[in-house]
Design an enzyme around this catalytic site. Structure first.
Site, PDB file in Angstrom:
ATOM      1  N   GLY A 257       0.809  -1.225   0.000  1.00 53.69           N
ATOM      2  CA  GLY A 257       0.000   0.000   0.000  1.00 53.69           C
ATOM      3  C   GLY A 257       0.833   1.261   0.000  1.00 53.69           C
ATOM      4  O   GLY A 257       0.584   2.194  -0.793  1.00 53.69           O
ATOM      5  N   CYS A 370       2.807   0.223  13.100  1.00 55.22           N
ATOM      6  CA  CYS A 370       1.381   0.300  13.437  1.00 55.22           C
ATOM      7  C   CYS A 370       1.204  -0.208  14.858  1.00 55.22           C
ATOM      8  O   CYS A 370       0.332  -1.019  15.148  1.00 55.22           O
ATOM      9  CB  CYS A 370       0.522  -0.468  12.439  1.00 55.22           C
ATOM     10  SG  CYS A 370       0.950  -2.193  12.259  1.00 55.22           S
TER      11      CYS A 370
END
Length: 432
Positions: A257, A370
């Site tokens: 991504g 994350c």
């Protein structure tokens, strides 16, 4: 889906969409199935405590398939608006069809006991007395994760309840409008979503299957949390010493991504991105994501990539515990343990050090995870900066317009403040 998660350690967000397509479940039924499946995964700690209280035995002593039925039933009783009678009856019928009348009677007894209190009643009865443990139970988190969040919040630890509540909710779908292919405004119009608050390429959706939407199918848009978009954008905004020769690197690129967003932006300026991913199947995902973009994918270990040094900008979106993305991976909070952290922090340091060696003088590396867990974030950055003499840049201005990013120089995004995953990012510049 619950059986696949329990028996095969499957990922709920990969299993369920496939099942819904295979069984041709759509519309309101698909939304309800998603709520039951993801919710039961997300709430497992609380559900199991209530089941143990109702059954008078540990969940480890209950047959796995029967436990799946009980979790579904208790979830409906405590955390949905399904009527108690319907929740019990459908669960008992499911148990009878699968296992016979004897097991159905056991399910009936446990669920009737579970239905004697509402969710708050069970929290009052079963939650630990200490504040962090109590909130962890109430919002379905392991205590060690709730404590890690409190530590990362620091002086703002009073926000822990708000954070856990946000992390316990099903998040909105975030799309990215590929720069140069479609604008966020156009994508919002086509999909019925609304433009994001922080990334100029983000669009929020209330629900639906984004993979079925025409802009996603055609590669004009993708599914990507707005926080991840901001990480890639921060890399492109960091101030270099000397000109940008357009040689960029994504050192931990799978599933692709961020590499795709960097590739779109590089394409506009005539730049090039190298992307490294050690696993071939994930490298193939990166290749698919960056098709027709100026991105070269290398199957290699980022710690020893064999690439030629001299990069202007490097992104190290390091493998991590994923504690900041738990709301998107409902079963993950019950799989991770504190023991996972040690090996990951070693890997994170090694990857950031390797990136530093590939960076040109005056270049910038952005390190991101994350996860907000301090050993994976500020501790890794501080250690590498101390050993290399890196200049820690104030990362917060690289996210223009985004408030409440912490005390700096790193930036921390939060679900309850920003509506994103809890992404951490820090920018290091190599002195000339």
């Amino acid at each position: 889906m619950l059986r696949a998660v329990r028996e095969r350690d499957a990922y709920a967000n990969l299993v369920l969409p496939k099942l819904l397509r295979e069984r041709r479940v759509s519309g309101r039924d698909a939304a309800f199935a998603t709520e039951l499946a993801y919710g039961a995964c997300r709430s497992m700690g609380m559900l199991d405590a209530v089941i143990e209280a109702g059954a008078g035995r540990a969940v480890a002593e209950i047959d796995g398939p029967l436990l799946d039925v009980l979790r579904l039933g208790v979830y409906q009783l405590l955390r949905t608006r399904v009527g108690a009678h319907a929740a019990v009856d459908t669960s008992v019928e499911l148990a009878r069809a699968e296992f016979g009348s004897g097991k159905a009677g056991f399910v009936n007894a446990v669920l009737r006991r579970a239905g004697e209190r509402d969710q708050q009643g069970w929290v009052d009865a079963l939650a630990p007395r200490d504040p962090v443990g109590h909130m962890a139970f109430e919002y379905a988190h392991p205590v060690w994760i709730a404590q890690a969040f409190a530590d990362a919040l620091g002086a703002s630890a009073g926000e822990l309840r708000e954070l856990l509540a946000a992390d316990d909710e099903r998040p909105a779908v975030h799309l990215i409008a590929r720069p140069g292919a479609i604008t966020a405004e156009e994508l919002a119009l086509v999909t019925g979503g609304e433009p994001g608050r922080w990334s100029p390429y983000a669009v929020y959706l209330d629900g639906g299957d984004p993979g079925a939407m025409e802009p996603v199918r055609e590669g004009l848009a993708g599914v990507q949390d707005e926080g991840s978009q901001l990480v890639a954008l921060a890399l492109t905004r960091a101030e270099l010493l000397g000109p940008d020769a357009g040689r960029w690197l994504d050192l931990c690129a799978g599933p692709g991504g961020k590499a795709a967003l960097l590739g779109c932006l590089a394409d506009i300026d005539g730049y090039h991105v190298d992307a490294v991913e050690p696993a071939e199947h994930r490298a193939e995902l990166v290749r698919t994501a960056v098709r027709d973009l100026p991105v070269t994918v290398y199957v290699a270990d980022g710690r020893d990539s064999g690439l030629t040094p001299g990069y202007d900008r490097i992104l190290v979106d390091a493998p991590c515990t994923g504690l900041g993305a738990l709301r998107r991976r409902p079963e993950a909070r019950w799989r991770r343990t504190p023991a996972d952290v040690r090996d990951l922090t070693v890997l994170q340091r090694e990857l950031l050090t390797a990136a530093w060696d590939l960076l040109r003088p005056g270049g910038v590396v952005v390190y991101s995870t994350c996860s907000p867990h301090l050993p994976e974030t500020v501790a890794v950055v501080a250690d590498v900066a101390r050993r290399t003499g890196a200049e820690e840049l104030d990362t917060r201005p690289l996210l223009p317009g985004v408030p409440d990013l912490g005390d700096g120089p790193a930036a921390q995004l939060w679900p309850h403040r920003h509506g994103t995953d809890a992404m951490f990012l820090a920018a290091l510049r190599k002195p000339l």
